[in-house]
Design an enzyme around this catalytic site. Structure first.
Site, PDB file in Angstrom:
ATOM      1  N   LYS A   1      49.443  30.105  37.875  1.00 41.72           N
ATOM      2  CA  LYS A   1      48.621  30.519  36.734  1.00 41.72           C
ATOM      3  C   LYS A   1      47.732  31.682  37.148  1.00 41.72           C
ATOM      4  O   LYS A   1      46.755  31.504  37.876  1.00 41.72           O
ATOM      5  CB  LYS A   1      47.742  29.364  36.236  1.00 41.72           C
ATOM      6  CG  LYS A   1      47.059  29.659  34.905  1.00 41.72           C
ATOM      7  CD  LYS A   1      45.974  28.656  34.561  1.00 41.72           C
ATOM      8  CE  LYS A   1      44.630  29.125  35.031  1.00 41.72           C
ATOM      9  NZ  LYS A   1      44.160  30.374  34.374  1.00 41.72           N
TER      10      LYS A   1
ATOM     11  N   GLY B   1      39.188  32.322  43.574  1.00 44.61           N
ATOM     12  CA  GLY B   1      38.390  32.481  42.370  1.00 44.61           C
ATOM     13  C   GLY B   1      36.947  32.111  42.650  1.00 44.61           C
ATOM     14  O   GLY B   1      36.480  32.209  43.787  1.00 44.61           O
ATOM     15  N   SER B   2      36.257  31.655  41.630  1.00 49.42           N
ATOM     16  CA  SER B   2      34.827  31.403  41.765  1.00 49.42           C
ATOM     17  C   SER B   2      34.552  30.089  42.489  1.00 49.42           C
ATOM     18  O   SER B   2      35.342  29.137  42.419  1.00 49.42           O
ATOM     19  CB  SER B   2      34.153  31.388  40.398  1.00 49.42           C
ATOM     20  OG  SER B   2      34.333  30.146  39.760  1.00 49.42           O
ATOM     21  N   THR B   3      33.410  30.051  43.164  1.00 55.14           N
ATOM     22  CA  THR B   3      32.989  28.850  43.875  1.00 55.14           C
ATOM     23  C   THR B   3      32.784  27.688  42.904  1.00 55.14           C
ATOM     24  O   THR B   3      33.185  26.554  43.184  1.00 55.14           O
ATOM     25  CB  THR B   3      31.691  29.127  44.654  1.00 55.14           C
ATOM     26  OG1 THR B   3      31.943  30.157  45.606  1.00 55.14           O
ATOM     27  CG2 THR B   3      31.206  27.891  45.380  1.00 55.14           C
TER      28      THR B   3
ATOM     29  N   GLU C   1      39.818  30.201  48.577  1.00 58.48           N
ATOM     30  CA  GLU C   1      38.945  31.309  48.981  1.00 58.48           C
ATOM     31  C   GLU C   1      38.134  31.660  47.754  1.00 58.48           C
ATOM     32  O   GLU C   1      38.671  31.965  46.693  1.00 58.48           O
ATOM     33  CB  GLU C   1      39.774  32.500  49.475  1.00 58.48           C
ATOM     34  CG  GLU C   1      38.945  33.570  50.170  1.00 58.48           C
ATOM     35  CD  GLU C   1      38.606  34.730  49.248  1.00 58.48           C
ATOM     36  OE1 GLU C   1      37.398  34.892  48.927  1.00 58.48           O
ATOM     37  OE2 GLU C   1      39.520  35.457  48.847  1.00 58.48           O
TER      38      GLU C   1
ATOM     39  N   CYS D   1      35.888  40.156  46.904  1.00 60.20           N
ATOM     40  CA  CYS D   1      35.162  39.010  47.464  1.00 60.20           C
ATOM     41  C   CYS D   1      34.366  39.425  48.693  1.00 60.20           C
ATOM     42  O   CYS D   1      33.364  38.818  49.027  1.00 60.20           O
ATOM     43  CB  CYS D   1      36.142  37.908  47.858  1.00 60.20           C
ATOM     44  SG  CYS D   1      37.234  37.378  46.532  1.00 60.20           S
TER      45      CYS D   1
ATOM     46  N   GLU E   1      25.626  35.920  43.727  1.00 56.96           N
ATOM     47  CA  GLU E   1      26.843  36.736  43.684  1.00 56.96           C
ATOM     48  C   GLU E   1      26.914  37.473  42.346  1.00 56.96           C
ATOM     49  O   GLU E   1      26.776  36.870  41.282  1.00 56.96           O
ATOM     50  CB  GLU E   1      28.089  35.863  43.849  1.00 56.96           C
ATOM     51  CG  GLU E   1      29.367  36.679  43.889  1.00 56.96           C
ATOM     52  CD  GLU E   1      30.629  35.828  43.960  1.00 56.96           C
ATOM     53  OE1 GLU E   1      31.597  36.254  44.599  1.00 56.96           O
ATOM     54  OE2 GLU E   1      30.638  34.737  43.353  1.00 56.96           O
TER      55      GLU E   1
END
Length: 541
Positions: A212, A265-267, A293, A327, A425
């Site tokens: 995806k 993607g995002s944390t 990651e 990133c 971030e």
């Protein structure tokens, strides 16, 4: 049937083409950009042996020209996710049992297709859909993805060749099985190479995958899928779906055969997925592998002995290449008081020289951020800095989304080392600088280590070797990729395996053997040639 221990072609990093005026690659890429911009594509999902078109068509727009339509993609629903999972499971036995050299051949062919006939197309798609310059597209969509594919094949052979010792009368063997079930790959907008590698790495090791991608990367993802199909990836091995995250998650994370998550993607999203997997752990046949990651608040710290010109160049490149949407992008910097005025002058001078506009104009260094949501978020941080007595806009600070999502490269000087843009971030072209007392280097190192929950990349600039050693030791857990006198971006496959820890992910190092080991489950085999026939041991005599 394997009939030999085969040596694969030794991988070397793909040379980065220059796209200089008059070069053949520049002419080819410009022609491809013109061609792709002029046509509207209808992008299907790829599930099993089918191309799936739906009635829900969503537009694909260049961030630098958001009124232009490159085409449409077919959005799927829960039924398509179930179909993709079934296709992956249906293809698994034949793919897992295929001799490894044939899997290797497929992905080596994919690398050669990207290096040759598809190079201009995948780069043009990345430029149009993600607003990367020709150079940023080249190092990403072409070179890094080619490197991932070729080096991963080499790492696979090294994993298979590692075998245990055997005692007299015994033969010990180790085989690496694919995971039992299917792998779910969730890929981001910012790197076409990551979007290709996250499904390809598990597939290379014999797994089947549901992939995806981010909606803003679908335009180039479908080019990568074209390459995989032409290279010979069998139907059902990699299934490409376009659905909303919760829709996919509701099916996949409740399925007993879910075996692994490969995520960038995002944390916040990654933590949410991890919690869901943990909650559902009793539903699975095995413990799923979770590889991620995620975010970064990447730092540059300079010592009083640093070269001011080199430092300023690293900050400009590290913070503003690809509009800071890496990133690893330099987002916070700590500069000693003795260097600040000189560094500031260089930064202002360089920022004025940055040309901003469409990536289709090769003279531009800088272009648009990915979409309106990102634009509004980044602009909000800039507005807050403008209004705060604790911050000063040193350069940039303007933005305009009338034609494209353009935000000037922005440099903020913060009076407080815990100012919002030093901590959170942003994922955009905003660099925040804190000036510290040049004689308090160790205090500055403490700030670096304790300001952010992330630990992805960082760098130290210094000429004093004692200072470099002190920084390397003090910041051991502050960055998974640490740079000395260099910007904190630009990791190369086979040279700097990439990944971070703390809030930045599981540090499984994409583009290394470490990552591929997560997609196999070893089986130890012990064979005894002449088994004993008496249960009694000699000591019993």
């Amino acid at each position: 049937m394997l009939k030999g221990f085969f040596n694969v072609p030794k991988p070397v990093n793909e040379p980065v083409l220059s796209y200089a005026p008059g070069s053949p690659e520049r002419a080819e890429l410009q022609a491809m950009l013109e061609k792709m911009r002029a046509e509207e594509v209808d992008v299907p999902m790829y599930i099993g042996d089918q191309k799936i078109f739906t009635d829900t068509k969503l537009p694909l727009n260049p961030p630098h020209d958001h009124q232009h339509v490159l085409g449409y993609f077919s959005e799927g629903d829960k039924g398509h996710v179930e179909q993709a999972v079934n296709a992956a499971l249906g293809a698994k036995k034949a793919w897992e049992e295929m001799s490894w050299e044939h899997r290797a051949s497929i992905f080596l062919k994919a690398a050669d297709l990207l290096a040759g006939p598809y190079r201009a197309k995948v780069n043009a798609a990345t430029m149009l859909a993600q607003s990367k310059t020709a150079y940023q597209a080249e190092i990403d969509a072409a070179c890094e993805l080619i490197d991932f594919l070729r080096f991963n094949v080499q790492y696979m052979t090294e994993i298979y060749q590692e075998q245990p010792e055997s005692s007299r009368g015994i033969w010990n063997r180790l085989e690496q099985r694919a995971l039992e079930g299917f792998v779910f790959a969730i890929t981001p907008f910012n790197f076409t190479a990551i979007a290709g590698n996250l499904p390809a790495a598990p597939a290379l090791m014999g797994n089947t995958v549901v992939w995806k991608p981010a909606y803003t990367q679908i335009y180039s993802a479908q080019v990568v899928m074209e390459v995989f199909r032409e290279a010979g990836v069998p139907d059902g091995v990699i299934n490409l779906i376009y659905v909303d995250g919760p829709v996919a998650g509701d099916v996949i994370f409740n399925h007993p055969d879910f075996a692994g998550l490969h995520f960038t993607g995002s944390t916040a999203v990654f933590k949410s997925l991890w919690k869901t997997i943990g909650t559902n752990i009793d539903k699975y046949k095995s413990y799923p592998r979770i590889v991620g990651e995620t975010g970064g608040k990447d730092f540059v710290i300079a010592h009083k002995s640093a070269d001011a010109r080199a430092l300023a160049t690293a900050l400009i490149r590290g913070a503003f290449e690809f509009q800071g949407q890496k990133c690893s992008a330099a987002s916070r910097a700590y500069i000693p008081s003795n260097l600040w005025e000189e560094v500031k002058a260089y930064l202002i001078e360089d920022a004025k020289e940055i040309t901003m506009g469409s990536p289709e104009d090769f003279s531009n260094f800088f272009t648009a951020v990915i979409d309106e949501r990102a634009f509004d978020k980044i602009a909000g941080y800039i507005d807050n800095a403008k209004e705060s007595p604790l911050a000063e806009i040193v350069a940039g600070g303007n933005y305009d989304k009338s034609k494209g999502y353009f935000i000037e490269p922005t440099i903020i000087k913060a009076e407080d080392n815990q100012f919002t843009t030093m901590v959170e971030e942003i994922f955009g072209p905003v660099l925040t600088i804190y000036v510290y007392d040049a004689e308090r280097f160790e205090e500055a190192l403490y700030m670096v280590d304790n300001t952010s929950p992330y630990a992805l990349t960082g760098s130290i600039f210094a000429q004093d070797r004692y200072a470099i050693e002190l920084a390397a030791k003090s910041l051991t857990h502050s960055a998974g990729n640490f740079y000395i006198n260099d910007k904190p971006t630009g990791a190369v496959v086979g040279q700097q395996p990439f990944g971070g820890s703390r809030g930045s992910g599981t540090n499984d190092k994409a583009g290394s053997k470490l990552n591929l080991l997560r997609w196999v489950s070893p089986r130890t085999i012990k064979e005894t040639f002449v088994p004993p026939t008496d249960f009694r041991y000699p000591f019993m005599g």
